[in-house]
Design an enzyme around this catalytic site. Sequence first.
Site, mmCIF file in Angstrom:
data_model
loop_
_atom_site.group_PDB
_atom_site.id
_atom_site.type_symbol
_atom_site.label_atom_id
_atom_site.label_comp_id
_atom_site.label_asym_id
_atom_site.label_seq_id
_atom_site.Cartn_x
_atom_site.Cartn_y
_atom_site.Cartn_z
ATOM 1 N N CYS A 1 47.343 -4.686 -22.334
ATOM 2 C CA CYS A 1 48.040 -3.502 -21.892
ATOM 3 C C CYS A 1 47.671 -3.313 -20.429
ATOM 4 C CB CYS A 1 47.575 -2.299 -22.694
ATOM 5 S SG CYS A 1 47.668 -2.595 -24.472
ATOM 6 N N ARG B 1 52.344 -6.371 -18.219
ATOM 7 C CA ARG B 1 51.245 -6.573 -19.172
ATOM 8 C C ARG B 1 51.571 -6.043 -20.571
ATOM 9 N NH1 ARG B 1 46.491 -7.742 -16.694
ATOM 10 N NH2 ARG B 1 45.367 -7.045 -18.516
ATOM 11 N N TRP C 1 51.032 -2.903 -25.087
ATOM 12 C CA TRP C 1 51.563 -4.031 -25.857
ATOM 13 C C TRP C 1 50.838 -3.962 -27.193
ATOM 14 C CZ3 TRP C 1 49.642 -8.556 -28.145
ATOM 15 C CH2 TRP C 1 50.601 -9.506 -28.502
ATOM 16 N N ASN D 1 42.531 -1.337 -22.989
ATOM 17 C CA ASN D 1 43.163 -2.651 -23.065
ATOM 18 C C ASN D 1 42.166 -3.580 -23.748
ATOM 19 O OD1 ASN D 1 44.499 -5.096 -22.592
ATOM 20 N ND2 ASN D 1 43.610 -5.302 -20.552
ATOM 21 N N GLY D 2 42.593 -4.231 -24.830
ATOM 22 C CA GLY D 2 41.686 -5.132 -25.537
ATOM 23 C C GLY D 2 41.768 -4.868 -27.031
ATOM 24 N N GLU E 1 58.205 -27.512 -21.813
ATOM 25 C CA GLU E 1 58.249 -26.331 -20.958
ATOM 26 C C GLU E 1 59.679 -25.765 -20.897
ATOM 27 O OE1 GLU E 1 56.292 -24.294 -19.898
ATOM 28 O OE2 GLU E 1 57.231 -23.315 -18.192
ATOM 29 N N LYS F 1 60.771 -22.009 -22.120
ATOM 30 C CA LYS F 1 61.487 -21.058 -21.257
ATOM 31 C C LYS F 1 62.717 -20.522 -21.984
ATOM 32 C CE LYS F 1 59.159 -20.318 -18.836
ATOM 33 N NZ LYS F 1 57.855 -20.878 -18.522
ATOM 34 N N GLU G 1 61.706 -18.096 -24.814
ATOM 35 C CA GLU G 1 61.105 -16.793 -24.505
ATOM 36 C C GLU G 1 62.054 -15.832 -23.825
ATOM 37 O OE1 GLU G 1 58.153 -18.321 -20.886
ATOM 38 O OE2 GLU G 1 57.432 -16.781 -22.229
ATOM 39 N N HIS H 1 62.333 -40.273 -36.066
ATOM 40 C CA HIS H 1 61.361 -40.055 -37.145
ATOM 41 C C HIS H 1 61.549 -38.708 -37.825
ATOM 42 C CE1 HIS H 1 59.338 -43.746 -36.134
ATOM 43 N NE2 HIS H 1 59.316 -43.364 -34.871
ATOM 44 N N LYS I 1 52.869 -10.486 -19.998
ATOM 45 C CA LYS I 1 52.553 -11.511 -19.012
ATOM 46 C C LYS I 1 51.147 -12.070 -19.188
ATOM 47 C CE LYS I 1 53.254 -13.864 -15.255
ATOM 48 N NZ LYS I 1 54.122 -15.027 -15.428
HETATM 49 C C1 AGP Z 1 54.880 -18.706 -19.973
HETATM 50 O O1 AGP Z 1 56.189 -18.541 -19.612
HETATM 51 C C2 AGP Z 1 54.224 -17.739 -20.767
HETATM 52 N N1 AGP Z 1 54.728 -16.471 -20.715
HETATM 53 C C3 AGP Z 1 52.871 -18.020 -21.379
HETATM 54 O O2 AGP Z 1 53.015 -19.150 -22.191
HETATM 55 C C4 AGP Z 1 51.660 -18.232 -20.427
HETATM 56 O O3 AGP Z 1 51.812 -19.423 -19.719
HETATM 57 C C5 AGP Z 1 50.364 -18.235 -21.261
HETATM 58 O O4 AGP Z 1 50.223 -16.995 -21.890
HETATM 59 C C6 AGP Z 1 49.136 -18.557 -20.441
HETATM 60 O O5 AGP Z 1 48.916 -17.629 -19.436
HETATM 61 P P1 AGP Z 1 47.913 -17.932 -18.247
HETATM 62 O O6 AGP Z 1 48.466 -19.077 -17.464
HETATM 63 O O7 AGP Z 1 47.869 -16.645 -17.449
HETATM 64 O O8 AGP Z 1 46.589 -18.258 -18.839
#
Ligand code: AGP
Length: 612
Positions: free
Chosen positions: A2, A27, A75, A100-101, A485, A489, A492, A508, A607
């Site tokens: 958060c 966040r 969050w 936060n945590g 990757e 993308k 998400e 396979h 994030k």
């Molecule tokens: C990527 O688009 C993500 N939102 C997520 O996978 C991110 O890369 C992951 O949470 C790791 O974060 P960091 O690089 O800040 O450790």
Amino acid sequence: MCGIVGAVAGRQVQNILLEGLKRLEYRGYDSAGMSILAEEGGLSRQRALGKVAELDKKLQQAPLRGRAGIAHTRWATHGRPSEENAHPHQSGDRLAVVHNGIIENFESLRRELEGQGYTFLSETDTEVVAHLLAREYEQSRDLLQALQRAVARLEGAYALAVAHAAQPDRIVGARKGSPLIVGVGIEEAFLASDPLALLQVTDRFVYLREGDVVQLSDGGVIEVFDDAGQPIERGIEVFEHGDNAISRGNYRHFMLKEIHEQAAVIAKTLEGRLGDGHVMTHIFGSGSGSLMTDVRHIQIVACGTSYHAGMVARYWIEKLAGIPTQVEVASEYRYRDGVVPDNTLFVTLSQSGETADTLAALRHAQSHGGYLASLAICNVPGSSMVRESDLSLMTHAGPEIGVASTKAFTTQLVSLLLLTLALRYARNGDDEMQARLVGALRQLPQLINQGLALDGDIERLSSAFAEKHHALFLGRGTMFPIALEGALKLKEISYIHAEAYPAGELKHGPLALVDSDMPVIAVAPNDELVEKLKSNLQEVRARGGELFVFAEENVAISEGDGVHVLRLPAVDEVIAPLLFTLPLQLLSYHVAVLKGTDVDQPRNLAKSVTVE
Ligand code: AGP
């Protein structure tokens, strides 16, 4: 994960806190709230379900007045997103806390506090902290002491900010396992999860350490105490990126801005790190030059996009430096008792430097011993991962606001290529291959701009995906992690189910999924595996699958019925992962825009994942 903001200022703080929350929304953004200590005494609170804009609307109707306060954007971890579960949480009507945590022992604490007559109004773990603080405050009548005693009872991770109506001239905070920084103003002081939240009021920050407790009082007085309760001086650092880095400029979304910043930030990542025909080996910190010679194994640990960067690096390091390399997702590594070969360099990759799983993996590695050294490749100077590692290399991507990581990924790749070449140089000295790659790295920003020029073509292509429910990404060699990757993308931000496979693995099993409703995206640089990839693509076409191929200009794949080809400039095969990432980023962006999703803040995500 958060976002927290706090302020003690010589002026009304509502709008400072609100602006801070807007900047921290990356966040978490399922609910938000604020508590302000009224000048005439008392504590007032406003909370809202949804994004910070909803809280803003409520505050416009009923402003909170006062010169000290705390605020939070959430969050959800414990308890669904709702107004009751939104922070600040209170004990009675005089004490408020934001957190936060995750408090891991909240159930036993809750039973204990309920037994003593405290009433719980939310499903959160945080509410135990509020009541614990209230109970301690009853004993000491001092908020700082109450916090020091309360945190001693907490297990898990926390960044906390606390306000009490009886002490309207101060707020207190604490951190362990979650980030918290102090903003230093002129006769005013602030707390936040991240400097970005406070750049509108200061560029000077104190980065609190694990276990620190802090008191901010009237007149900008900042007192920090270490985990033994002793007063301690923590230095002030100036934030150098400036406030422009966090504006969208003329772009519709942060993600698009960040995609288009890649040439410029890659140039920054390279700045001062390339020598004459080789990479400078001391760039990872003091002593790193000689350490590079001793490395015999590499263990890379990361999450999500950063993990994909690590997977690319494995191909590079083994091929170019001849060093056995393992890559593992941090959430698995941290609970495994792996065997550590002699002279292993432990590398963490992270945009934020605060990802809970990666940080825990680093601590796990350090406490189990056996590693030669730890190296953090990270985008945030002063982050926990950087501070706790022996060596570090900053990726210099600048603040990344879009939840979907783009420029952080490509600057990680550049940094990992620097690591690869530094390891090679430490073994071989100068050689032709290095000189060639150093030359290619120097040309990279220009090449990235050429790749980004495909934006319009990719936008046109994106309509073919908007109505689809699934997509398959294929690549071979270093292009397999790039395909992973690309799939991440698309998942998400457009919520389309996407999977990635090494193209040779298709037969396979996953080939069974291919039909005319399954678009198949392939990345095809002109490397040693390209002919094999072409055969795999034939297998898809023969089953009616529609192919979208991003191919290097000199690869012989032709457009035709059910085969769409977009051309990328010729590129050294080592550099290719950087170039081929771009069309996949742009594709996911344009598909998400067509679908009308929240590109920068996709549902259910945040994030910086600072909880397990
Ligand atoms: C990527 O688009 C993500 N939102 C997520 O996978 C991110 O890369 C992951 O949470 C790791 O974060 P960091 O690089 O800040 O450790």
